[in-house]
Enzyme design. Structure first.
Site, short mmCIF file in Angstrom:
data_model
loop_
_atom_site.label_atom_id
_atom_site.label_comp_id
_atom_site.label_asym_id
_atom_site.label_seq_id
_atom_site.Cartn_x
_atom_site.Cartn_y
_atom_site.Cartn_z
CE LYS A 130 -8.02 95.44 59.27
NZ LYS A 130 -7.67 95.43 57.83
CG HIS A 187 -10.70 85.76 64.46
ND1 HIS A 187 -9.63 85.04 64.94
CD2 HIS A 187 -10.59 85.74 63.11
CE1 HIS A 187 -8.90 84.61 63.94
NE2 HIS A 187 -9.46 85.01 62.81
CE1 TYR A 188 -11.60 93.38 59.90
CE2 TYR A 188 -12.48 94.66 61.72
CZ TYR A 188 -11.97 94.59 60.45
OH TYR A 188 -11.82 95.73 59.71
CB ILE A 189 -10.58 93.45 67.13
CG1 ILE A 189 -11.87 94.20 66.80
CG2 ILE A 189 -9.66 94.27 68.01
CD1 ILE A 189 -11.65 95.58 66.22
#
Length: 167
Positions: free
Chosen positions: A81, A76-78
């Site tokens: 970003k 999710h972070y990737i």
């Protein structure tokens, strides 16, 4: 996370540049979205309104922790970003996106590998900060994405090489 665009604009006003290096640091997908995603959008809008055109975004290396079973939260972070990167590139700001490798907390060396595409690796936080500090003073590094890892090139030389190829 809680500041409005107007509040951020007042904080940014009068500065020469914005360096967006905020991160949720594994506090959950909701906060990742609010900080790394929506926070970037608000900061970019605030910079535009404040007339601060130089904007540096510390993003994430595209190959970070790939194949290592990083989990749903990291995936999710990737994605957040990447969406933030895309958003920034669609603004009228003079942006620079820096994608550091895996961050190390040990003292930096003052040497890096930097380019539009480099092999994934580690990089000292100190060296990321030194790179950004130097890059902020190089107007030719405008509207480019730079991947950054530890290496053999002094930071100032790495920035100069990138600037000459961007000009």
């Amino acid at each position: 996370m809680d500041d409005s665009v107007e509040e951020l604009m007042r904080k940014i006003s009068g500065h020469d540049a914005v360096v967006f290096s905020a991160g949720a640091h594994g506090t959950g997908m909701d906060k990742t979205t609010l900080i790394d995603g929506k926070g970037l959008e608000k900061a970019a809008a605030a910079a535009t309104r404040a007339g601060v055109s130089r904007f540096v975004l510390v993003s994430v290396f595209p190959d970070a922790l790939r194949g290592g079973g990083a989990g749903e939260g990291f995936e999710h972070y990737i994605k957040v970003k990447k969406t933030a990167d895309v958003h920034l590139t669609r603004t009228g700001l003079d942006w620079l996106i820096v994608r550091p490798g895996t961050l190390l907390d040990t003292p930096g060396t003052g040497r890096v590998t930097a380019g539009p595409a480099v092999e994934c690796g580690d990089v000292h936080r100190d060296d990321v900060a030194a790179f950004i500090d130097t890059a902020l003073h190089e107007p030719a590094l405008n509207r480019v994405i730079v991947e950054l890892t530890a290496g053999d090139t002094p930071v100032a030389d790495a920035v100069a090489r990138l600037a000459s190829s961007a000009a």
